[in-house]
Design a protein around this motif. Sequence first.
Motif, PDB file in Angstrom:
ATOM      1  N   TRP A 121       0.799  -1.162  -0.041  1.00  0.00           N
ATOM      2  CA  TRP A 121       0.114  -0.002  -0.028  1.00  0.00           C
ATOM      3  C   TRP A 121       1.001   1.162   0.008  1.00  0.00           C
ATOM      4  CZ3 TRP A 121      -5.191   0.231  -0.758  1.00  0.00           C
ATOM      5  CH2 TRP A 121      -5.724  -1.076  -0.548  1.00  0.00           C
TER       6      TRP A 121
ATOM      7  N   ALA B 144       2.942   0.286   3.721  1.00  0.00           N
ATOM      8  CA  ALA B 144       3.029  -1.029   4.092  1.00  0.00           C
ATOM      9  C   ALA B 144       2.793  -1.930   3.036  1.00  0.00           C
ATOM     10  CB  ALA B 144       1.867  -1.175   4.922  1.00  0.00           C
TER      11      ALA B 144
ATOM     12  N   ALA C 217       5.259  -8.469   7.527  1.00  0.00           N
ATOM     13  CA  ALA C 217       4.994  -7.252   6.904  1.00  0.00           C
ATOM     14  C   ALA C 217       5.837  -5.938   7.432  1.00  0.00           C
ATOM     15  CB  ALA C 217       3.379  -6.821   7.380  1.00  0.00           C
TER      16      ALA C 217
ATOM     17  N   TYR D 244       6.152  -1.957   7.538  1.00  0.00           N
ATOM     18  CA  TYR D 244       5.411  -0.262   7.584  1.00  0.00           C
ATOM     19  C   TYR D 244       6.514   0.897   7.733  1.00  0.00           C
ATOM     20  CZ  TYR D 244       1.794  -3.662   9.454  1.00  0.00           C
ATOM     21  OH  TYR D 244       1.000  -4.688   9.427  1.00  0.00           O
TER      22      TYR D 244
ATOM     23  N   ILE E 132      -1.515  -4.290   7.943  1.00  0.00           N
ATOM     24  CA  ILE E 132      -1.712  -4.892   6.377  1.00  0.00           C
ATOM     25  C   ILE E 132      -1.835  -6.603   6.686  1.00  0.00           C
ATOM     26  CG2 ILE E 132       0.856  -5.002   5.810  1.00  0.00           C
ATOM     27  CD1 ILE E 132       0.157  -4.658   3.078  1.00  0.00           C
TER      28      ILE E 132
ATOM     29  N   ARG F 139      -3.513 -10.353   4.374  1.00  0.00           N
ATOM     30  CA  ARG F 139      -3.960 -10.916   3.108  1.00  0.00           C
ATOM     31  C   ARG F 139      -4.531 -12.193   3.412  1.00  0.00           C
ATOM     32  NH1 ARG F 139       1.460 -11.375  -0.663  1.00  0.00           N
ATOM     33  NH2 ARG F 139      -0.161 -12.243  -1.996  1.00  0.00           N
TER      34      ARG F 139
ATOM     35  N   VAL G 146      -6.010  -8.115  -0.411  1.00  0.00           N
ATOM     36  CA  VAL G 146      -5.433  -7.674   0.963  1.00  0.00           C
ATOM     37  C   VAL G 146      -5.883  -6.322   1.204  1.00  0.00           C
ATOM     38  CG1 VAL G 146      -3.937  -6.235  -0.966  1.00  0.00           C
ATOM     39  CG2 VAL G 146      -2.820  -6.684   1.393  1.00  0.00           C
ATOM     40  N   TRP G 147      -5.764  -6.423   2.641  1.00  0.00           N
ATOM     41  CA  TRP G 147      -6.584  -5.359   3.359  1.00  0.00           C
ATOM     42  C   TRP G 147      -5.398  -4.233   4.150  1.00  0.00           C
ATOM     43  CZ3 TRP G 147      -7.856 -10.445   4.106  1.00  0.00           C
ATOM     44  CH2 TRP G 147      -9.199 -10.761   3.430  1.00  0.00           C
ATOM     45  N   LEU G 148      -6.027  -3.105   4.458  1.00  0.00           N
ATOM     46  CA  LEU G 148      -5.194  -2.238   5.163  1.00  0.00           C
ATOM     47  C   LEU G 148      -5.955  -1.717   6.208  1.00  0.00           C
ATOM     48  CD1 LEU G 148      -2.276  -0.859   5.628  1.00  0.00           C
ATOM     49  CD2 LEU G 148      -3.193   1.143   4.432  1.00  0.00           C
TER      50      LEU G 148
ATOM     51  N   CYS H 299      -3.176   0.420  -3.950  1.00  0.00           N
ATOM     52  CA  CYS H 299      -2.713  -0.861  -3.730  1.00  0.00           C
ATOM     53  C   CYS H 299      -1.730  -1.134  -4.861  1.00  0.00           C
ATOM     54  CB  CYS H 299      -3.940  -1.802  -4.019  1.00  0.00           C
ATOM     55  SG  CYS H 299      -3.627  -3.658  -3.917  1.00  0.00           S
TER      56      CYS H 299
END
Length: 129
Positions: A36, A49, A58, A60, A70, A72, A79-81, A96
């Motif tokens: 991200w 991230a 991960a 950051y 972050i 996945r 994938v999420w933040l 993304c």
Amino acid sequence: QVQLVESGGGLVQSGGSLRLSCAFSGRTFNTYIMGWFRQAPGKGREFVAAINWLGGAANYADSVEGRFAISRDNDKNTVWLQMNSLKPEDTAVYYCAAGRMYGSTWSTRSRRTDEYGYWGQGIQVTVAS
């Protein structure tokens, strides 16, 4: 061809939370590092991230460490933040990105925009003071 579609942005009050999602399609998701990035008006695109292929590690940016997370799901190709304790300075368009990186150098390389071959269209996050 990889396609990335972000969702979940919007307007939130300072101290609030938002969760960004990025849906991946077109290739094998678990072979890509996912990152991200964000870009505020008048500024360059900056790293936020990144997460490795299986989600086991991960990294950051210092500015979001401890507030953002972050994650996945390789079964869902997503994938999420998760963004908590948001500040007005977090206001930006969030992107993304997917990149093919290999080996232990991924952590360092994932902070660079030129390591990513695919980008989403971006989504606005605005944090009101």
